[in-house]
Design a protein around this motif. Structure first.
Motif, PDB file in Angstrom:
ATOM      1  N   THR A 140      -0.695   6.207   3.764  1.00 60.83           N
ATOM      2  CA  THR A 140      -2.148   6.129   3.788  1.00 60.83           C
ATOM      3  C   THR A 140      -2.738   7.525   3.769  1.00 60.83           C
ATOM      4  OG1 THR A 140      -4.049   5.174   4.990  1.00 60.83           O
ATOM      5  CG2 THR A 140      -2.237   6.044   6.334  1.00 60.83           C
ATOM      6  N   LEU A 153       0.948   0.649   0.763  1.00 61.29           N
ATOM      7  CA  LEU A 153      -0.064   1.692   0.574  1.00 61.29           C
ATOM      8  C   LEU A 153      -1.419   1.278   1.149  1.00 61.29           C
ATOM      9  CD1 LEU A 153       0.541   2.615  -3.203  1.00 61.29           C
ATOM     10  CD2 LEU A 153       1.605   3.662  -1.193  1.00 61.29           C
ATOM     11  N   VAL A 156       3.654  -1.327  -6.535  1.00 62.70           N
ATOM     12  CA  VAL A 156       2.917  -1.030  -5.313  1.00 62.70           C
ATOM     13  C   VAL A 156       2.443  -2.329  -4.660  1.00 62.70           C
ATOM     14  CG1 VAL A 156       2.185   1.226  -6.169  1.00 62.70           C
ATOM     15  CG2 VAL A 156       0.715  -0.757  -6.544  1.00 62.70           C
ATOM     16  N   LEU A 189      -1.751  10.646  -1.516  1.00 62.51           N
ATOM     17  CA  LEU A 189      -0.939   9.519  -1.972  1.00 62.51           C
ATOM     18  C   LEU A 189      -0.302   9.814  -3.321  1.00 62.51           C
ATOM     19  CD1 LEU A 189      -3.065   6.367  -1.025  1.00 62.51           C
ATOM     20  CD2 LEU A 189      -1.136   7.357   0.198  1.00 62.51           C
TER      21      LEU A 189
END
Length: 308
Positions: free
Chosen positions: A259, A244, A282, A265
């Motif tokens: 992104t 991410l 993440v 997101l």
């Protein structure tokens, strides 16, 4: 539908070329502390650490030999954080006798005030097993019985008891006991055997890199296995997200990286929740510790509130 929790695999602690950022090679304990504190402030559910004892020369170019011990690392970080949970993702249970594993992780849970999640897996490095006197060919059987033995050894009894084919103990006391009455035990792996093991023996499942499109079938299989065998109780389904980056990077973050704006997101990550995932792990792209902490802060403040 339950809320979607989010945790993070620590940087620095393991430095496989599959995921390590360039800046981590020169990082150390101070960086780990600051990242852990940032995740604690930002509402992350857990910090995760990997487990390898020794890396053979043939694998060192890809895996590296930097693998901080998970118990020592998580204990260090427990002392500088307040609420974030501490996950072994994953402890290779077959490398150690269950009483040794129980002693280490029960102490960690006791010292941290009950913040441990014990993630276990079968392992994949033959030389590690061989040098420690463990049977690599039987690592699945070792893990299966280790889970049963750990259930006993991390339970409320000061003198736990287990009688199995591979491990047998009774009349041996261990204190301190875990602070939690029940230490969550999550099982890692995505092979059919690992998924079955997680469904029938675990409190949760930690997939190892399943792409999104593979997760629904895996989750359905877990539900089917649990229903067929009459296994009840809470069960936590996990997922590893794509890398991410919150916002516009201004540098090449890689084609697989998610992104964009926080709302975009969050919308992408909500798809995991719709599949039946309860927690996502993440990892953020970054060029330095400061940028990673900025990403953690931005995720906690701008993405997380939109997840549920």
């Amino acid at each position: 539908m339950s809320a979607l929790a989010y945790g993070i695999q620590l940087p620095v602690q393991s430095q496989s070329t599959l995921y390590t950022e360039a800046w981590e090679a020169g990082a150390g304990p101070g960086d780990l502390v600051e990242v852990a504190r940032a995740a604690d402030r930002a509402g992350f559910d857990y910090l995760a650490c990997c487990d390898h004892v020794a890396i053979p020369r043939r694998l060192a170019p890809s895996m590296s030999t930097v693998w901080y011990d998970p118990v020592a690392t998580l204990a260090h970080l427990a002392a500088v954080t307040e609420r974030v949970r501490l996950l072994s993702h994953v402890a290779v249970a077959g490398l150690r006798h269950p009483l040794l594993t129980a002693k280490q992780y029960a102490t960690l849970d006791h010292l941290s005030g009950g913040r441990l999640i014990l993630g276990v897996g079968a392992g994949h490095v033959r030389e590690e097993f061989e040098v420690l006197g463990a049977d690599f060919a039987r690592r699945g059987a070792l893990l299966d019985e280790s889970i049963d033995a750990l259930r006993a050894a991390l339970g409320p009894e000061e003198f736990p008891e287990h009688h199995g084919k591979l491990y047998d103990f009774a009349g041996l006391g261990q204190r301190p006991r875990p602070a939690q009455p029940h230490v969550p035990l999550w099982v890692g792996g995505s092979s059919p055997a690992a998924v079955r093991r997680a469904a029938l023996k675990g409190d949760g499942w930690l997939p190892q890199g399943d792409p999104r499109d593979r997760l629904p079938a895996q989750i359905a299989r877990i539900r089917q296995l649990r229903a067929e065998q009459g296994v009840r109780g809470p069960f936590t389904v996990g997922a590893l997200t794509e890398p991410l980056y919150v916002g516009r990077a201004g540098w090449d973050v890689g084609r697989r990286t998610l992104t964009g704006a926080p709302q975009a997101l969050a919308e992408s990550l909500r798809a995991y929740r719709a599949m039946g995932v309860h927690q996502v792990q993440v990892r953020f792209r970054s060029r330095c510790r400061a940028e990673l902490i900025e990403q953690i802060d931005a995720f906690g403040a701008e993405v997380a509130p939109r997840l549920n």
